[in-house]
Write a protein that holds these residues in place. Structure first.
Motif, PDB file in Angstrom:
ATOM      1  N   TYR B  23     -12.279  -1.796 -14.169  1.00 18.05           N
ATOM      2  CA  TYR B  23     -11.037  -2.275 -14.774  1.00 18.05           C
ATOM      3  C   TYR B  23      -9.997  -2.606 -13.707  1.00 18.05           C
ATOM      4  O   TYR B  23      -9.311  -3.637 -13.796  1.00 18.05           O
ATOM      5  N   GLY B  24      -9.918  -1.756 -12.686  1.00 13.62           N
ATOM      6  CA  GLY B  24      -8.980  -2.029 -11.602  1.00 13.62           C
ATOM      7  C   GLY B  24      -9.330  -3.311 -10.873  1.00 13.62           C
ATOM      8  O   GLY B  24      -8.453  -4.138 -10.576  1.00 13.62           O
ATOM      9  N   PHE B  39      -0.686  -4.751  -7.145  1.00 19.09           N
ATOM     10  CA  PHE B  39      -0.091  -3.429  -7.220  1.00 19.09           C
ATOM     11  C   PHE B  39      -0.666  -2.621  -8.388  1.00 19.09           C
ATOM     12  O   PHE B  39      -1.088  -1.482  -8.217  1.00 19.09           O
ATOM     13  N   ALA B  40      -0.698  -3.241  -9.576  1.00 26.62           N
ATOM     14  CA  ALA B  40      -1.182  -2.515 -10.753  1.00 26.62           C
ATOM     15  C   ALA B  40      -2.658  -2.150 -10.598  1.00 26.62           C
ATOM     16  O   ALA B  40      -3.056  -0.998 -10.825  1.00 26.62           O
ATOM     17  N   GLY B  41      -3.474  -3.136 -10.172  1.00 21.97           N
ATOM     18  CA  GLY B  41      -4.894  -2.856 -10.017  1.00 21.97           C
ATOM     19  C   GLY B  41      -5.156  -1.832  -8.932  1.00 21.97           C
ATOM     20  O   GLY B  41      -6.041  -0.983  -9.069  1.00 21.97           O
ATOM     21  N   GLY B  42      -4.355  -1.886  -7.869  1.00 21.66           N
ATOM     22  CA  GLY B  42      -4.513  -0.911  -6.802  1.00 21.66           C
ATOM     23  C   GLY B  42      -4.247   0.499  -7.275  1.00 21.66           C
ATOM     24  O   GLY B  42      -4.956   1.433  -6.895  1.00 21.66           O
ATOM     25  N   VAL B  43      -3.216   0.653  -8.137  1.00 19.95           N
ATOM     26  CA  VAL B  43      -2.933   1.998  -8.643  1.00 19.95           C
ATOM     27  C   VAL B  43      -4.070   2.469  -9.544  1.00 19.95           C
ATOM     28  O   VAL B  43      -4.425   3.653  -9.536  1.00 19.95           O
ATOM     29  N   VAL B  44      -4.672   1.553 -10.327  1.00 20.49           N
ATOM     30  CA  VAL B  44      -5.806   1.944 -11.166  1.00 20.49           C
ATOM     31  C   VAL B  44      -6.958   2.445 -10.295  1.00 20.49           C
ATOM     32  O   VAL B  44      -7.559   3.490 -10.576  1.00 20.49           O
ATOM     33  N   LEU B  45      -7.246   1.714  -9.208  1.00 26.82           N
ATOM     34  CA  LEU B  45      -8.312   2.141  -8.299  1.00 26.82           C
ATOM     35  C   LEU B  45      -7.988   3.507  -7.682  1.00 26.82           C
ATOM     36  O   LEU B  45      -8.858   4.372  -7.584  1.00 26.82           O
ATOM     37  N   ALA B  46      -6.724   3.680  -7.272  1.00 32.48           N
ATOM     38  CA  ALA B  46      -6.333   4.954  -6.670  1.00 32.48           C
ATOM     39  C   ALA B  46      -6.501   6.092  -7.660  1.00 32.48           C
ATOM     40  O   ALA B  46      -6.956   7.182  -7.305  1.00 32.48           O
ATOM     41  N   LEU B  47      -6.146   5.839  -8.938  1.00 32.10           N
ATOM     42  CA  LEU B  47      -6.281   6.893  -9.941  1.00 32.10           C
ATOM     43  C   LEU B  47      -7.741   7.219 -10.201  1.00 32.10           C
ATOM     44  O   LEU B  47      -8.085   8.375 -10.463  1.00 32.10           O
ATOM     45  N   GLY B 122      -4.188  -5.095  -3.364  1.00 28.96           N
ATOM     46  CA  GLY B 122      -4.867  -4.090  -4.174  1.00 28.96           C
ATOM     47  C   GLY B 122      -5.564  -3.060  -3.319  1.00 28.96           C
ATOM     48  O   GLY B 122      -5.442  -1.844  -3.544  1.00 28.96           O
ATOM     49  N   LEU B 123      -6.272  -3.538  -2.293  1.00 26.88           N
ATOM     50  CA  LEU B 123      -6.965  -2.638  -1.363  1.00 26.88           C
ATOM     51  C   LEU B 123      -5.968  -1.703  -0.689  1.00 26.88           C
ATOM     52  O   LEU B 123      -6.166  -0.486  -0.613  1.00 26.88           O
ATOM     53  N   LYS B 124      -4.876  -2.301  -0.227  1.00 27.37           N
ATOM     54  CA  LYS B 124      -3.862  -1.544   0.509  1.00 27.37           C
ATOM     55  C   LYS B 124      -3.260  -0.447  -0.374  1.00 27.37           C
ATOM     56  O   LYS B 124      -3.198   0.715   0.014  1.00 27.37           O
ATOM     57  N   VAL B 125      -2.823  -0.845  -1.583  1.00 32.28           N
ATOM     58  CA  VAL B 125      -2.154   0.107  -2.473  1.00 32.28           C
ATOM     59  C   VAL B 125      -3.122   1.212  -2.878  1.00 32.28           C
ATOM     60  O   VAL B 125      -2.787   2.403  -2.831  1.00 32.28           O
ATOM     61  N   ALA B 126      -4.360   0.827  -3.240  1.00 31.48           N
ATOM     62  CA  ALA B 126      -5.331   1.821  -3.697  1.00 31.48           C
ATOM     63  C   ALA B 126      -5.586   2.849  -2.607  1.00 31.48           C
ATOM     64  O   ALA B 126      -5.469   4.063  -2.840  1.00 31.48           O
ATOM     65  N   LEU B 127      -5.909   2.371  -1.409  1.00 33.49           N
ATOM     66  CA  LEU B 127      -6.296   3.306  -0.359  1.00 33.49           C
ATOM     67  C   LEU B 127      -5.115   4.146   0.095  1.00 33.49           C
ATOM     68  O   LEU B 127      -5.251   5.345   0.327  1.00 33.49           O
TER      69      LEU B 127
END
Lengths: 183, 147
Positions: B23-24, B39-47, B122-127
């Motif tokens: 989904y992310g 930003f939104a997708g990155g936070v989903v990946l991080a979660l 997305g990569l940046k925010v998630a990691l």
């Protein structure tokens, strides 16, 4: 029901939530009360037809609640300090706030009506955004194309913030780990 | 937190974490078409990664994700964003010029550099968000050991 009424309802709910978060002694309940504020902001973004902001706000709120719970999980109560504020000082502050509010009342008449911005830049983006950037999502086209330099600044801020966190927390973790198994 | 939670939580996490990751990735890749984006997708990946960390514990996650490698990717993604901007100078003459062809509206491969920048963000925010939680957990557990 008009949207302003819903927004007022949400704002009152958020104010109550923040007061409850301040007054509760149990830290976990306090964190959940803070979560109410963030979710209220998210729902108001959704009511104002800004789904991008609503998604980001919602997810970051969950993330914040997780981090806060992780940070405060060993502290079940926080000590309530007795108020040190002077009675006269409090009265003077409230009086100044009321006077400021009354003084600002004429300004409210000058403000544009709700949902009618003074800036005309947004109209340009609405008219030309899709053809100039080729992106169907207008927010994305503004954030990454028209305002790409700002986003670069945001990425740099994120990078620097993470670097600072690493520098501070890694050092304390290593010092207390006595050369632990990782690295 | 080292050994993780019960087997019920672990099983549910094992199944759902891939859906959350998918989904992310969907939100990031469709950032220029639908609400959402880097930003939104990155936070989903991080979660999603945070979910694994909470359910399985630190040592398992450390082996599964190869964290030192992730740190390098996290640092490099900020540089990649700058590289895309500099490529704009090379081909278009201005910083962050949209130098790839824009394609047709509403298609997945459209809007030039926007999907690339979305993926990088997305990569940046998630990691980075995940690594902050990771470092916080590391500091906490080592403090707990010392006490």
């Amino acid at each position: 029901m008009p949207i302003e009424l819903w927004l007022n309802f949400l704002f009152v709910l958020m104010i109550i939530g923040s007061i409850v978060a301040l007054e509760l002694k149990d830290v976990l309940s306090s964190i959940i009360a803070i979560g109410v504020v963030g979710l209220g902001v998210s729902i108001s973004f959704l009511l104002l037809q800004a789904p991008d902001l609503a998604i980001v706000q919602f997810l970051f709120e969950i993330f914040c609640v997780v981090i806060l719970i992780q940070a405060f999980i060993h502290k079940s109560h926080h000590q309530m300090e007795s108020s040190r504020s002077n009675r006269w000082l409090t009265a003077a502050t409230i009086l100044t706030a009321i006077l400021l509010f009354i003084g600002c009342l004429p300004l409210f008449k000058v403000l544009p009506p709700f949902g009618k911005p003074l800036m005309s830049t947004a109209q340009y983006y609405l008219d030309h955004g899709a053809e100039q950037t080729g992106a169907a999502n207008l927010v994305s086209s503004i954030v990454l194309d028209y305002r790409g330099y700002d986003t670069f600044g945001e990425v740099t801020i994120l990078f620097t913030a993470i670097l600072g966190t690493f520098t501070i927390l890694r050092k304390t973790a290593k010092a207390k780990h006595h050369g632990g198994q990782h690295e | 937190m080292n050994s993780g939670m019960t087997i019920i939580v672990k099983t549910v996490t094992r199944i759902t974490v891939w859906m959350i990751l998918l989904y992310g990735i969907y939100i990031i890749l469709h950032g220029h078409l639908t609400p959402g984006g880097g930003f939104a997708g990155g936070v989903v990946l991080a979660l999603a990664l945070l979910n694994v960390l909470l359910a399985y514990g630190r040592s398992y996650t450390f082996q599964w994700l190869r964290l030192p490698w992730l740190e390098h990717v996290e640092s490099a993604s900020a540089l990649l964003y700058l590289v895309v901007g500099l490529l704009g100078i090379l081909w278009g003459g201005t910083f962050f010029y949209n130098f790839i062809s824009k394609g047709s509206l509403y298609h997945l491969l459209s809007a030039g550099t926007l999907p690339i920048l979305n993926i990088i963000i997305g990569l940046k925010v998630a990691l980075s968000l995940f690594l902050v939680v990771w470092v916080l957990a590391e500091a906490r557990t080592s403090k707990g050991d010392a006490a």
